[in-house]
Design a protein around this motif. Structure first.
Motif, PDB file in Angstrom:
ATOM      1  N   GLU A  26      43.111  36.733  48.246  1.00 22.47           N
ATOM      2  CA  GLU A  26      42.273  36.518  46.961  1.00 22.47           C
ATOM      3  C   GLU A  26      42.737  37.942  46.292  1.00 22.47           C
ATOM      4  N   LYS A  35      43.464  38.257  43.217  1.00 19.84           N
ATOM      5  CA  LYS A  35      42.932  38.242  41.880  1.00 19.84           C
ATOM      6  C   LYS A  35      41.376  38.860  42.054  1.00 19.84           C
ATOM      7  N   THR A  36      40.630  38.377  42.807  1.00 17.83           N
ATOM      8  CA  THR A  36      39.368  38.984  43.250  1.00 17.83           C
ATOM      9  C   THR A  36      39.409  40.370  43.535  1.00 17.83           C
ATOM     10  N   ALA A  37      40.310  40.769  44.429  1.00 22.88           N
ATOM     11  CA  ALA A  37      40.585  42.226  44.637  1.00 22.88           C
ATOM     12  C   ALA A  37      40.958  42.827  43.533  1.00 22.88           C
ATOM     13  N   ARG A  38      42.011  42.605  42.654  1.00 23.20           N
ATOM     14  CA  ARG A  38      42.325  43.285  41.504  1.00 23.20           C
ATOM     15  C   ARG A  38      41.325  43.349  40.418  1.00 23.20           C
ATOM     16  N   GLU A  39      40.593  42.340  40.223  1.00 21.03           N
ATOM     17  CA  GLU A  39      39.389  42.189  39.280  1.00 21.03           C
ATOM     18  C   GLU A  39      38.253  43.214  39.612  1.00 21.03           C
ATOM     19  N   GLY A  40      37.866  43.365  41.081  1.00 19.00           N
ATOM     20  CA  GLY A  40      37.016  44.051  41.818  1.00 19.00           C
ATOM     21  C   GLY A  40      37.376  45.549  41.203  1.00 19.00           C
ATOM     22  N   ARG A  44      45.461  46.806  34.261  1.00 22.79           N
ATOM     23  CA  ARG A  44      46.030  45.610  34.774  1.00 22.79           C
ATOM     24  C   ARG A  44      47.440  45.233  34.389  1.00 22.79           C
TER      25      ARG A  44
END
Length: 170
Positions: free
Chosen positions: A128, A130-135, A149
């Protein structure tokens, strides 16, 4: 953290073509990537492990005879008394080294634990990303998120390129 990111980048480097070209589901592609990396590691270990094991067996077979030859030469030497004294002092040093064994064992266990944590975190990041990056981006102020970003994407691309270059240079 860097080790986990590196593991994730390696796994994504294998998984991304599977997702984009072969239309694998993301989780399945990462699982295939993990199994591929494990297969390569096991294959290399099997290839070189047999050679190392045979060399250790050969050494274990030859060492006792060579030790006896060394002892005979030492006893025949005019400096035998001094050499024996040095060997005895080395024995006391060995006792001190054995006292360090529990600390070395704990360091080994700590290293293995750290390796497992890095691998698990790397697999999580690869599954995941994207989830880690957005977190992580959620920790930054809203005004800086777009730029952050972009920077993270540029760093990821640079790291992938560097890893490819390392692979080619091998």
């Amino acid at each position: 953290i860097f080790g986990s990111v590196l593991v994730a980048v390696i796994l994504r480097g294998i998984a991304d073509p599977l997702v984009h070209r072969l239309k694998f589901h993301n989780g399945l592609a990462v699982a295939v990537a993990v199994l591929t990396v494990l297969g390569v590691v096991v294959g290399v270990a099997a290839l070189f492990g047999q050679r190392i094991a045979s060399q250790v067996q050969e050494l274990a077979a030859v060492l006792p005879a060579k030790w006896e030859i060394l002892q005979a030469r030492l006893e025949a030497s005019p400096f035998a008394g001094e050499i024996v004294a040095q060997l005895k002092s080395l024995g006391s040093e060995a006792t001190r080294a054995l006292a360090l064994a529990p600390r070395m064992a704990m360091s080994f266990v700590s290293g293995v634990t750290t390796l497992v944590l890095v691998l698990v975190a790397g697999i999580f990041l690869a599954v995941e990303p994207k989830t880690a990056r957005e977190g992580l981006l959620a920790l930054a102020p809203m005004s800086a998120r777009d730029r952050l970003r972009e920077v993270m994407d540029a760093c990821g691309a640079a790291l992938k390129g560097w890893l490819r270059a390392q692979l080619v240079s091998m």
